[in-house]
Design an enzyme around this catalytic site. Structure first.
Site, PDB file in Angstrom:
ATOM      1  N   GLU A 250      -9.791  -4.386   0.950  1.00  0.00           N
ATOM      2  CA  GLU A 250      -9.716  -3.485  -0.194  1.00  0.00           C
ATOM      3  C   GLU A 250      -8.691  -4.004  -1.183  1.00  0.00           C
ATOM      4  O   GLU A 250      -7.744  -4.693  -0.793  1.00  0.00           O
ATOM      5  CB  GLU A 250      -9.286  -2.081   0.259  1.00  0.00           C
ATOM      6  CG  GLU A 250     -10.251  -1.449   1.221  1.00  0.00           C
ATOM      7  CD  GLU A 250      -9.893   0.005   1.535  1.00  0.00           C
ATOM      8  OE1 GLU A 250      -9.069   0.587   0.810  1.00  0.00           O
ATOM      9  OE2 GLU A 250     -10.451   0.531   2.507  1.00  0.00           O
ATOM     10  N   LYS A 252      -5.443  -3.948  -3.228  1.00  0.00           N
ATOM     11  CA  LYS A 252      -4.173  -3.293  -2.943  1.00  0.00           C
ATOM     12  C   LYS A 252      -3.532  -2.896  -4.269  1.00  0.00           C
ATOM     13  O   LYS A 252      -3.124  -3.754  -5.048  1.00  0.00           O
ATOM     14  CB  LYS A 252      -3.253  -4.232  -2.153  1.00  0.00           C
ATOM     15  CG  LYS A 252      -1.964  -3.567  -1.741  1.00  0.00           C
ATOM     16  CD  LYS A 252      -1.173  -4.431  -0.795  1.00  0.00           C
ATOM     17  CE  LYS A 252       0.039  -3.704  -0.274  1.00  0.00           C
ATOM     18  NZ  LYS A 252       0.895  -3.152  -1.331  1.00  0.00           N
ATOM     19  N   GLU A 302      -4.252   5.813  -3.522  1.00  0.00           N
ATOM     20  CA  GLU A 302      -3.119   5.274  -4.263  1.00  0.00           C
ATOM     21  C   GLU A 302      -3.321   5.663  -5.727  1.00  0.00           C
ATOM     22  O   GLU A 302      -4.360   5.364  -6.315  1.00  0.00           O
ATOM     23  CB  GLU A 302      -3.080   3.744  -4.087  1.00  0.00           C
ATOM     24  CG  GLU A 302      -1.830   3.088  -4.593  1.00  0.00           C
ATOM     25  CD  GLU A 302      -0.682   3.017  -3.557  1.00  0.00           C
ATOM     26  OE1 GLU A 302      -0.822   3.532  -2.420  1.00  0.00           O
ATOM     27  OE2 GLU A 302       0.355   2.448  -3.921  1.00  0.00           O
ATOM     28  N   PHE A 342      -8.726   5.769  -0.332  1.00  0.00           N
ATOM     29  CA  PHE A 342      -9.043   4.738   0.658  1.00  0.00           C
ATOM     30  C   PHE A 342      -9.226   5.250   2.083  1.00  0.00           C
ATOM     31  O   PHE A 342      -9.652   4.489   2.944  1.00  0.00           O
ATOM     32  CB  PHE A 342      -8.049   3.575   0.600  1.00  0.00           C
ATOM     33  CG  PHE A 342      -6.601   3.946   0.756  1.00  0.00           C
ATOM     34  CD1 PHE A 342      -6.104   4.303   1.994  1.00  0.00           C
ATOM     35  CD2 PHE A 342      -5.740   3.911  -0.340  1.00  0.00           C
ATOM     36  CE1 PHE A 342      -4.766   4.640   2.142  1.00  0.00           C
ATOM     37  CE2 PHE A 342      -4.395   4.245  -0.205  1.00  0.00           C
ATOM     38  CZ  PHE A 342      -3.910   4.615   1.047  1.00  0.00           C
ATOM     39  N   ARG A 417       2.586   1.205  12.536  1.00  0.00           N
ATOM     40  CA  ARG A 417       2.284  -0.030  11.813  1.00  0.00           C
ATOM     41  C   ARG A 417       1.512  -0.923  12.776  1.00  0.00           C
ATOM     42  O   ARG A 417       2.099  -1.509  13.671  1.00  0.00           O
ATOM     43  CB  ARG A 417       3.603  -0.686  11.384  1.00  0.00           C
ATOM     44  CG  ARG A 417       3.457  -1.739  10.329  1.00  0.00           C
ATOM     45  CD  ARG A 417       4.799  -2.287   9.908  1.00  0.00           C
ATOM     46  NE  ARG A 417       5.635  -1.362   9.160  1.00  0.00           N
ATOM     47  CZ  ARG A 417       5.444  -1.028   7.887  1.00  0.00           C
ATOM     48  NH1 ARG A 417       4.440  -1.533   7.211  1.00  0.00           N
ATOM     49  NH2 ARG A 417       6.264  -0.187   7.300  1.00  0.00           N
ATOM     50  N   LYS A 423      -1.659  -6.304   5.286  1.00  0.00           N
ATOM     51  CA  LYS A 423      -1.478  -6.494   3.850  1.00  0.00           C
ATOM     52  C   LYS A 423      -1.276  -7.970   3.544  1.00  0.00           C
ATOM     53  O   LYS A 423      -0.666  -8.699   4.343  1.00  0.00           O
ATOM     54  CB  LYS A 423      -0.333  -5.645   3.309  1.00  0.00           C
ATOM     55  CG  LYS A 423       0.983  -5.770   4.041  1.00  0.00           C
ATOM     56  CD  LYS A 423       1.941  -4.653   3.615  1.00  0.00           C
ATOM     57  CE  LYS A 423       3.231  -4.668   4.386  1.00  0.00           C
ATOM     58  NZ  LYS A 423       4.031  -3.460   4.195  1.00  0.00           N
TER      59      LYS A 423
END
Ligand code: ATP
Length: 588
Positions: A250, A252, A302, A342, A417, A423
């Protein structure tokens, strides 16, 4: 429960510098509570009366507290101020005055935890006419009946100077010991806490329904879920390998992460730190009501400021202007936001977090109606490194930060995490692949030019969530302007400690130790091995940063437990080696 017991535990917590002792003091205290008051204890330990997402804060200025002290002990304000100058702590002032008073009057009603909590709750929620006087009265009322030690803490709570610095994970561990007899149950409590980020709620549930109740926790509308977080990778090849040859990628967006809850006409908007930010986003609220085709839903996206004319995304600084409370409407008009959704975690009573990403995404696609504000995040399904690279490059070209790769089969892993999300950002050579968010645990007084400022650098640490401690990784002395140093010193001087905080693991000393509270973002050239720092300790050496410099002032949006973790640091260290070998830099 008598408040005397709580105050005595606070005193012990204040002087310990050992984490195990800290847990044991807390567990002993918790075992004296029951389902009716455990939440009160849990909140008060953190100087609160409710979970942070509620926005309910006790907050009273020092002047008001001085007034309450004067009123409670029948002395004038000048005297309180004089004593404050002498003792440097209003808690100690109240303690001394309560001691003097005790010699005169023998009969006063013993304070209970319930009464203290309820008065603070009333202070936090008081409003309307005469509110200032009401708050002073409520505090003075407690102080009148307080034993000297109780008075010390009753005063420190509303001015935010409890300084116990006890993290959520430590509280959960102590609850596990107190109620389930074994610290290993902390994992179950953590899982529940990840779904409902409210320690009081989790504690009460544990006391009411036991382990079974805790294991059945689901997301609750109006209480933020702790967000899923992403790992980092050194290369697109690594991402593809970890994802098993196929993943979603996706765009960012470098904006504001928003978790949105909707129940009928009611909308809540929470930040990444789970603060209620609904008031800052009237435009998003409106769009949710117009564009989201669901009655009860929790989803994430976001928000980013966007130039409609050019189709360009604005940098984060523009998006964040919104945080200044005035002119929200104006900001909304000048810099309209887009919300790129998302993920979705809850729909019409069903917990979607266990479902795989592909299914959640399909459900998300199904509830968004066409409109100006809410869109889906742009994404592809990549089956080769080349496809990933092409997408990454097209994102960067358009001013985006990079990409987020997502495991197609993974559930939504709240509060953790994990490799389900990776990322990958654009970076500059000769720097680390990412900045680090580090917690200030102490400072140095500064030499030469800096001596006049009284501060020359800070000792910073990464977070180790397993042990709920902070391990040092660098001294940071550059990147701050003189003005910022002065401001920083002012902030830090309010949270100084006579010794290293029990949750800090260090081999070197700071000139002044502080409560681990503030986070700064740091950039460095390299991570190296060092015998001086405790982060990533392998028995002989730890990890340290080379040429660290601050690239932010204190981050308002990050708490100490949101800092870069020790594991991430180790990961970055390994990835850096990997990149170097790949680029042949080691062969110079
Ligand atoms: P983190 O949130 O992982 O602690 P951080 O705050 O430093 O780290 P980054 O490392 O830049 O932020 O990246 C993670 C953040 O990227 C997410 O928290 C989220 O706000 C943002 N983000 C942007 N686009 C997406 C997307 N498509 N999917 C998930 N997150 C996204």
């Amino acid at each position: 429960m008598e408040f005397k017991v709580v105050a005595e535990a606070f005193r012990k917590l204040e002087v310990t510098s050992e984490r195990l002792e800290l847990i044991s003091i807390l567990a002993t205290l918790f075992s004296k509570a029951d389902a009716s008051n455990i939440h009160m204890l849990v909140y008060l330990l953190q100087g609160r009366v409710a979970a942070p997402y509620t926005g309910i804060e006790i907050g009273m200025g020092e002047k008001l507290v001085e007034e309450a002290i004067a009123r409670a002990y029948g002395v004038d304000k000048g005297e309180v101020e004089r004593m404050y100058k002498e003792l440097g702590d209003l808690g100690l002032v109240a303690e001394r005055l309560a001691g003097n008073k005790k010699q005169m009057t023998l009969f006063s009603e013993p304070l209970t935890l319930e009464r203290v909590y309820n008065n603070f709750y009333k202070i936090a929620t008081a409003s309307g006419e005469g509110v200032v006087d009401k708050k002073i009265r409520l505090l003075a009322d407690l102080l009148k009946d307080a034993e000297p030690l109780e008075a010390r803490y009753i005063v420190r709570i509303p001015i935010g100077r409890l300084r116990l610095g006890i993290g959520d994970a430590t509280i959960l561990e102590a609850l596990a010991v107190a109620k389930l007899g074994d610290r290993s149950y902390r994992e179950d409590l953590e899982r529940a806490y990840n779904y409902v980020s409210d320690l009081g709620y989790v504690a009460k549930l544990l006391y009411e329904k036991g382990l079974e109740g805790i294991r059945q926790v689901k997301p609750v509308l109006g209480i933020p879920i702790r967000p899923a977080l992403a790992q980092r990778a050194a290369s697109l090849e690594e991402i593809m390998q970890r994802m098993g040859g196929e993943c979603a990628a996706e765009a960012k967006y470098d904006g504001f992460r928003l978790q949105i809850h909707k129940k009928g006409d009611q909308v809540w908007i929470f930040s990444r730190r789970m603060e209620n930010m609904t008031g800052l986003f009237p435009d998003i609220t409106k769009a949710v009501l117009e564009q989201i085709d669901a009655n009860e839903v929790i989803f994430e996206g976001e928000a980013i400021a966007y130039n409609e004319e050019t189709g360009e995304f604005y940098p984060f600084q523009v998006t964040i202007q919104r945080k200044r409370k005035y002119g929200i409407e104006k900001a909304a008009e000048e810099y309209p936001l887009k919300l790129f959704s998302f993920d979705i975690m809850y729909l019409e009573g069903e917990d979607l977090t266990p479902k795989p990403y592909t299914e959640r995404r399909k459900i998300l696609e199904g509830i968004i109606k066409k409109g100006d504000t809410i869109e889906l995040s742009e994404r592809i399904i990549a089956r080769s490194v080349k496809e990933l690279r092409d997408f990454f490059e097209s994102c960067v070209e358009r001013g985006l930060e990079g990409i987020m790769a997502k495991d197609l089969k993974a559930p939504y892993i709240a509060g953790a995490r994990k490799w389900a999300w990776i990322k990958y950002k654009r970076v500059m050579k000769s720097q680390l692949s990412d900045t680090l968010d580090l917690v200030i645990v102490g400072y140095y007084k500064g030499r030469g030019q800096r001596a006049k400022l009284g501060i020359g650098g800070v000792l910073v640490a990464v977070y180790d969530p397993k042990n709920d401690v902070f391990k040092t990784v660098a001294k940071v002395g550059s990147g701050f302007t003189e003005e910022q140093f002065v401001q920083l010193k002012q902030l830090l001087d309010q949270i100084t400690l006579p010794h290293k905080h029990p949750r800090v693991v260090a081999k070197i000393d700071a000139d002044v130790w502080v409560e681990p509270k503030y986070v700064i973002t740091v950039l460095a050239d390299e991570i190296t091995r060092s015998p001086n720092h405790t982060a990533g300790w392998d028995g002989e050496r730890g990890l340290a940063l080379r040429f660290p410099r601050a690239v932010s002032f204190v981050r308002e949006d990050k708490g100490p437990e949101d800092a870069t973790t020790e594991e991430e640091l180790i990961q970055m260290y390994k990835q850096q080696k990997h990149v170097k070998v790949e680029e042949g830099e080691d062969s110079y």
